[in-house]
Design a protein around this motif. Structure first.
Motif, PDB file in Angstrom:
ATOM      1  N   ARG A 168      65.891  99.901  -4.184  1.00  0.00           N
ATOM      2  CA  ARG A 168      66.822  98.779  -4.200  1.00  0.00           C
ATOM      3  C   ARG A 168      67.298  98.550  -5.626  1.00  0.00           C
ATOM      4  N   PHE A 174      67.479  93.075   8.272  1.00  0.00           N
ATOM      5  CA  PHE A 174      66.854  94.121   7.464  1.00  0.00           C
ATOM      6  C   PHE A 174      65.791  94.866   8.267  1.00  0.00           C
ATOM      7  N   TRP A 226      58.062 102.711  -0.698  1.00  0.00           N
ATOM      8  CA  TRP A 226      59.317 102.002  -0.425  1.00  0.00           C
ATOM      9  C   TRP A 226      59.052 100.822   0.504  1.00  0.00           C
ATOM     10  N   TYR A 260      70.409  96.759  -1.457  1.00  0.00           N
ATOM     11  CA  TYR A 260      70.171  97.804  -0.467  1.00  0.00           C
ATOM     12  C   TYR A 260      71.428  98.656  -0.289  1.00  0.00           C
ATOM     13  N   THR A 261      71.210  99.930   0.018  1.00  0.00           N
ATOM     14  CA  THR A 261      72.314 100.851   0.283  1.00  0.00           C
ATOM     15  C   THR A 261      72.420 101.056   1.787  1.00  0.00           C
ATOM     16  N   THR A 281      76.167  98.998  -5.888  1.00  0.00           N
ATOM     17  CA  THR A 281      75.049  99.585  -6.628  1.00  0.00           C
ATOM     18  C   THR A 281      75.544 100.464  -7.780  1.00  0.00           C
ATOM     19  N   ARG A 290      65.451  98.847   9.022  1.00  0.00           N
ATOM     20  CA  ARG A 290      64.415  99.355   8.124  1.00  0.00           C
ATOM     21  C   ARG A 290      64.027 100.811   8.382  1.00  0.00           C
ATOM     22  N   GLN A 336      59.403  96.708  -0.271  1.00  0.00           N
ATOM     23  CA  GLN A 336      60.243  95.792   0.520  1.00  0.00           C
ATOM     24  C   GLN A 336      59.422  94.610   1.028  1.00  0.00           C
ATOM     25  N   HIS A 344      66.678 104.966   2.512  1.00  0.00           N
ATOM     26  CA  HIS A 344      65.402 104.671   1.874  1.00  0.00           C
ATOM     27  C   HIS A 344      65.417 105.101   0.411  1.00  0.00           C
ATOM     28  N   MET A 374      70.541 102.233   6.978  1.00  0.00           N
ATOM     29  CA  MET A 374      69.967 101.904   5.679  1.00  0.00           C
ATOM     30  C   MET A 374      69.317 103.144   5.079  1.00  0.00           C
ATOM     31  N   LEU A 422      72.549  91.664   2.281  1.00  0.00           N
ATOM     32  CA  LEU A 422      71.640  92.804   2.089  1.00  0.00           C
ATOM     33  C   LEU A 422      72.145  93.724   0.986  1.00  0.00           C
ATOM     34  N   LYS A 423      73.441  93.960   0.971  1.00  0.00           N
ATOM     35  CA  LYS A 423      74.013  94.815  -0.071  1.00  0.00           C
ATOM     36  C   LYS A 423      73.870  94.160  -1.437  1.00  0.00           C
TER      37      LYS A 423
END
Length: 307
Positions: A162, A102, A82, A135-136, A51, A106, A86, A159, A157, A130-131
């Motif tokens: 993304r 995910f 958020w 997503y972090t 990211t 979540r 998603q 929040h 994960m 996912l990364k």
């Protein structure tokens, strides 16, 4: 100098944690949201290449500015939006297996990979997906699990928004260009130096050293010379091996070898400290390493032996 939000605490006794395999670094933090009566106690990435996050822990103004920003992003008041974002993202994705993982992550809690997450034969690939979706995810490889009765790998994960693919430093190419890259390079696996049906395009310049300004477009009309300059062909197995070699070089400054042959046509076994570790200029430090351009390394080595 930016001040750290009074509702943010850093675990000064043990602030820094690393996930060495992914070259990720986190800072143990506590975010207190008094109005919502919510406390977040987790690991905030300060080095997270997917990211584009790269914050020096010792640069307090930059660190505090970054932490204040994430504190605002993770405010519980933003959680409904958020979640809605998603739901919209996954509604047009055909990735059910990855989506299941995910959903397990979540809620933003630490999850043991042994029993809190769906079983999957290629679990690491799903987390990578996912990364790459932006997503972090923080990773603690030694967190105690009361269910397992031992330390296990846990994931959390965050929040936060993304990050779209276009901004995460990675490059993509069309199926047509992928096919053309393979054709231009003759379908030759440069590691084995033989033609193969199982080769994939590999960036010579390792993505671990990219920054926000490194990524470039890969148009279908790339010239043959541009393709030869930028790519080589490897099997997936060798591509993964190269990733590990480049990761180790990035972390330790020790450049890799092939077959244990201690030969570098530029430089030596150690990364040149006068060259930046990341960004476009870092590519100069990769030149001469056998993994950077295996074909050129082999040519130079043969030339040296035939003198």
């Amino acid at each position: 100098m930016s001040d750290l939000n009074k509702n943010i605490k850093i675990n000064e006794a043990n602030p820094i944690h690393e996930h060495s395999k992914a070259s990720e670094v986190y800072i143990a933090s506590v975010f207190n949201y008094e109005d919502a009566q919510v406390v977040w106690d987790g690991w905030l990435p300060i080095e997270y290449r997917r990211t584009g996050v790269s914050v020096d822990y010792n640069d307090k103004p930059a660190l505090y500015t970054y932490m204040n920003k994430v504190y605002d992003q993770m405010n519980p008041g933003h959680l409904d939006k958020w979640n809605k974002d998603q739901d919209e993202f996954w509604s047009d994705r055909n990735a059910r297996v990855t989506e299941e993982i995910f959903e397990a992550l979540r809620d933003g809690e630490w999850k043991c990979v042994n029993h809190d997450l769906p079983s999957n034969p290629n679990f690491a690939r799903r987390i990578q997906d996912l990364k790459e979706f932006g997503y972090t995810i923080a990773t603690d490889t030694k967190r105690y699990c009361s269910h397992c009765g031992k330390n296990t790998t846990h994931l959390m994960m965050l929040h936060i928004p993304r990050v779209e693919l276009a901004g995460n430093g990675y490059e993509t190419w069309s199926p047509a260009l992928r096919k053309r890259i393979i054709n231009v390079l003759g379908g030759v696996d440069v590691y084995e130096n033989v033609s193969s049906r199982n080769v994939l395009p590999d960036h010579k310049f390792s993505e671990i050293r990219w920054d926000d300004n490194t990524k470039s477009e890969n148009p279908d009309k790339m010239t043959d010379e541009e393709i030869r300059s930028k790519f080589q062909l490897l099997t997936n197995q060798r591509n993964q091996q190269k990733r590990e070699v480049c990761r180790n070089c990035y972390q330790t400054g020790q450049r890799g070898t092939i077959f244990g042959i201690d030969y570098f046509y530029k430089g030596d076994a150690h990364w040149d400290e006068s060259i930046p570790k990341k960004g476009k200029d870092a590519e100069k430090g990769c030149e001469g390493c056998p993994w950077y351009d295996i074909q050129e390394w082999r040519r130079r080595l043969n030339e040296k032996n035939n003198r």
